[in-house]
Write an enzyme that holds these catalytic residues in place. Structure first.
Site, PDB file in Angstrom:
ATOM      1  N   ASP A  90       0.866  -1.159   0.000  1.00 26.15           N
ATOM      2  CA  ASP A  90       0.000   0.000   0.000  1.00 26.15           C
ATOM      3  C   ASP A  90       0.919   1.230   0.000  1.00 26.15           C
ATOM      4  O   ASP A  90       2.132   1.104   0.249  1.00 26.15           O
ATOM      5  CB  ASP A  90      -0.877  -0.035   1.251  1.00 26.15           C
ATOM      6  CG  ASP A  90      -1.785   1.168   1.359  1.00 26.15           C
ATOM      7  OD1 ASP A  90      -2.316   1.602   0.327  1.00 26.15           O
ATOM      8  OD2 ASP A  90      -1.956   1.676   2.484  1.00 26.15           O
ATOM      9  N   ASP A  92      -0.136   4.977   1.251  1.00 29.90           N
ATOM     10  CA  ASP A  92      -0.338   5.921   2.353  1.00 29.90           C
ATOM     11  C   ASP A  92      -0.195   5.244   3.714  1.00 29.90           C
ATOM     12  O   ASP A  92      -0.873   4.256   4.002  1.00 29.90           O
ATOM     13  CB  ASP A  92      -1.716   6.567   2.233  1.00 29.90           C
ATOM     14  CG  ASP A  92      -1.851   7.352   0.938  1.00 29.90           C
ATOM     15  OD1 ASP A  92      -1.019   8.246   0.714  1.00 29.90           O
ATOM     16  OD2 ASP A  92      -2.776   7.055   0.157  1.00 29.90           O
ATOM     17  N   ASP A 391      -1.141  -0.795   6.097  1.00 25.24           N
ATOM     18  CA  ASP A 391      -1.324  -0.220   7.437  1.00 25.24           C
ATOM     19  C   ASP A 391      -2.765  -0.288   7.912  1.00 25.24           C
ATOM     20  O   ASP A 391      -3.034  -0.189   9.102  1.00 25.24           O
ATOM     21  CB  ASP A 391      -0.913   1.261   7.425  1.00 25.24           C
ATOM     22  CG  ASP A 391      -1.943   2.118   6.688  1.00 25.24           C
ATOM     23  OD1 ASP A 391      -2.655   2.895   7.345  1.00 25.24           O
ATOM     24  OD2 ASP A 391      -2.046   1.992   5.460  1.00 25.24           O
TER      25      ASP A 391
END
Length: 566
Positions: A90, A92, A391
């Protein structure tokens, strides 16, 4: 034992302690614990609004890295990297770590302004306190109907609850979340929302500001708490979509994104091991280009001069605007190829009359699609062949693991602070263990005296002794509660340890254990470990595995020892 009794009386903690053989040699130490118990307990959570930046991860306590966190990757489930053919990321809060004090403030201020100017909320909202990025933490749950933020243990018992910024007492919590009527399915949408990503922390803070304002001036805000939360989410989303945040970050990425010089070597090392490296992010291409350019070169997109590296060359496949978690569940989502020069999109169904290599040679940046497109383009036949690093507990980890069987790595930036505080407070933790041991001894003594009383042995003497021991037990429990609170506020002055609630694992910790094969504080920790490493988990422990620490075993042993001496 006589010394222990005299010392206890000196601090107002009188008692018989006639059976505390195991702890008698440490009498002075235990008295010291009880004498200091409660010291510092006045630092309550109530009214705390602004906290230091160290409570998340920015400036943790000074701890020797030989003793504290040193970039370890922790393993919940065995993972042999030799069996992995693709590693994905991922963007961000995974590849890109944001400066919370500046980046989250953008979302907060943009949404707050919209709430007033476009949705008609009182202008007083704009004059409320400045956003504190450390006030909330991941793993908390928003009760949208009641205007509360709660923290639960792994059994979904509510242990901490705030209405707006006001802490609710235990009796108030029990009325709202009675364990006798709440079930495993209680804390779900649409009435509840989980703060399972750092992106959602501004939402919680702004929601609590509105709750405070509504309670203070109910005539000015007629909307329900649920409607207010919906408005907050809509305004935060708009701030991300309309360019307010994206354009501001693009002007000065160094202000909002933390540059990590080891990121490029980390990605290159994984790719040089023969594994395909891919990116799947919900961000659209224009913003992805801004962030990845800064992460890989340390410069702003569009600055004059030739870039040292093209970030796209670090990946075999790039999917932007993926709309996770839908990307992981809906096989009907369409795939589009992105023209990186113009940003335009074109329909595509994937390689139909050509090889995957020929198809990707005409452009490897796509938007949307679904997991079937990803597997096909990567050439994997099973989710167990790829590792995904993210995250977001739900969109990145839980759904990919549960639905597709992907192997998962969870990035937890807060981990460094949590471990460093844990190492720094070993002495306080030991004091808590000693107090728990004392409580267990007193429990055993109460149990034995009640047995003697039931059997009719010297009832007058036993009753007096039992009454005194019960008072001692209450005092010990109060001391233990105070010490435990002191320990937890070392991690966070309101919510305590990220992974614990009292002595139990938090709901967040349970999800980490169940769905993250590996977890670490940042992506670049992977460079310290071979891409061929075979990660092995530590042995699981159940209460019977820690036999000598079990309170019931200690009780029975103490009773057997006492009976033998009599």
């Amino acid at each position: 034992r006589a010394e222990l009794r005299r010392a206890m009386r000196a601090v107002g903690f009188a008692g018989t302690f006639c059976t505390l053989r195991a702890v008698a040699p440490g009498a002075r130490r235990l008295v010291e614990l009880l004498g200091r118990a409660g010291r510092g307990a006045g630092r309550t959570r109530k009214g705390a609004r602004m906290m230091s930046s160290s409570t998340r991860w920015a400036e943790g306590p000074a701890v020797d890295k030989q003793k504290g966190y040193d970039g370890e990757v922790f393993c919940n489930r065995n993972l042999n990297m030799a069996k992995i053919s693709a590693v994905g990321f991922d963007m961000d809060y995974t590849l890109a770590t944001y400066n919370a004090a500046t980046f989250e403030l953008l979302a907060f201020e943009g949404a707050r302004k919209r709430l007033v100017e476009e949705l008609g909320y009182p202008k007083e909202l704009l004059e409320a306190s400045t956003y504190d990025p450390n006030y909330f933490c991941r793993g908390l749950v928003v009760d949208k109907k009641r205007g509360n933020i709660i923290k639960m243990d792994r059994h979904k018992w509510v242990k901490i609850c705030y209405h707006g910024f006001r802490e609710l007492s235990k009796s108030e919590r029990d009325v709202l979340y009675d364990p006798a009527v709440t079930t495993w399915s209680t804390f779900r949408e649409p009435d509840y929302a989980v703060l399972d990503t750092l992106f959602s922390l501004p939402d919680a803070y702004l929601f609590c500001e509105l709750v405070e304002l509504k309670d203070k001036r109910p005539s000015e805000i007629s909307k329900s708490y649920m409607e207010m939360y919906r408005d907050v989410r809509r305004c935060v989303d708009l701030s991300h979509r309309d360019g307010y945040i994206k354009d501001t970050v693009a002007q000065d990425p160094s202000k909002y994104i933390i540059y990590e010089p080891e990121l490029v070597p980390t990605l290159k090392r994984i790719r040089s091991s023969g594994r395909k490296v891919f990116l799947v992010t919900n961000s659209l291409y224009d913003y992805t280009d801004v962030v990845m350019t800064y992460l890989t070169t340390g410069t702003r997109l569009g600055d004059s001069g030739e870039l040292s590296i093209d970030w796209r060359d670090l990946f075999d496949l790039i999917i932007v605007g993926s709309c996770k978690p839908g990307f992981l569940a809906d096989p009907n989502l369409s795939l589009y190829r992105v023209d990186t020069r113009t940003g335009s999109l074109s329909n595509t169904e994937g390689p139909l009359f050509e090889t995957k290599e020929e198809y990707l040679s005409r452009g490897k940046v796509f938007q949307g699609g679904n997991w079937q497109h990803l597997h096909n383009l990567l050439g994997v036949v099973s989710g167990a062949q790829l590792v995904y690093v993210g995250d977001h507990m739900y969109s990145d980890i839980l759904r990919s693991k549960r639905e597709l069987g992907w192997r998962t790595v969870l990035v937890i930036p807060e981990l460094e602070h949590q471990i460093d505080v844990m190492v720094q407070e070993k002495e306080l933790e030991a004091e808590i263990k000693e107090l728990r041991h004392m409580r267990d001894e007193l429990d055993e003594l109460v149990d034995r005296l009640e047995g003697q009383l039931f059997a009719g042995h010297q009832s007058g003497r036993v009753e007096a002794e039992l009454e005194q021991v019960r008072r001692d037990l209450i005092s010990c429990k109060v001391a233990l509660k105070d010490k435990t609170k002191q320990y937890h506020i070392k991690f966070h002055p309101i919510w305590g340890q990220l992974f614990k609630v009292g002595y139990q694992n938090s709901r967040f910790a349970e999800q980490v254990e169940n769905y993250a094969c590996l977890y670490t504080s940042k992506v670049t920790n992977l460079i310290r470990i071979s891409p061929e490493h075979n990660f092995r988990c530590m042995a699981d422990m159940m209460p019977h595995d820690r036999l000598e620490e079990n309170p019931i075993r200690k009780l029975l042993r103490s009773r057997d020892s006492s009976s033998a001496s009599e």
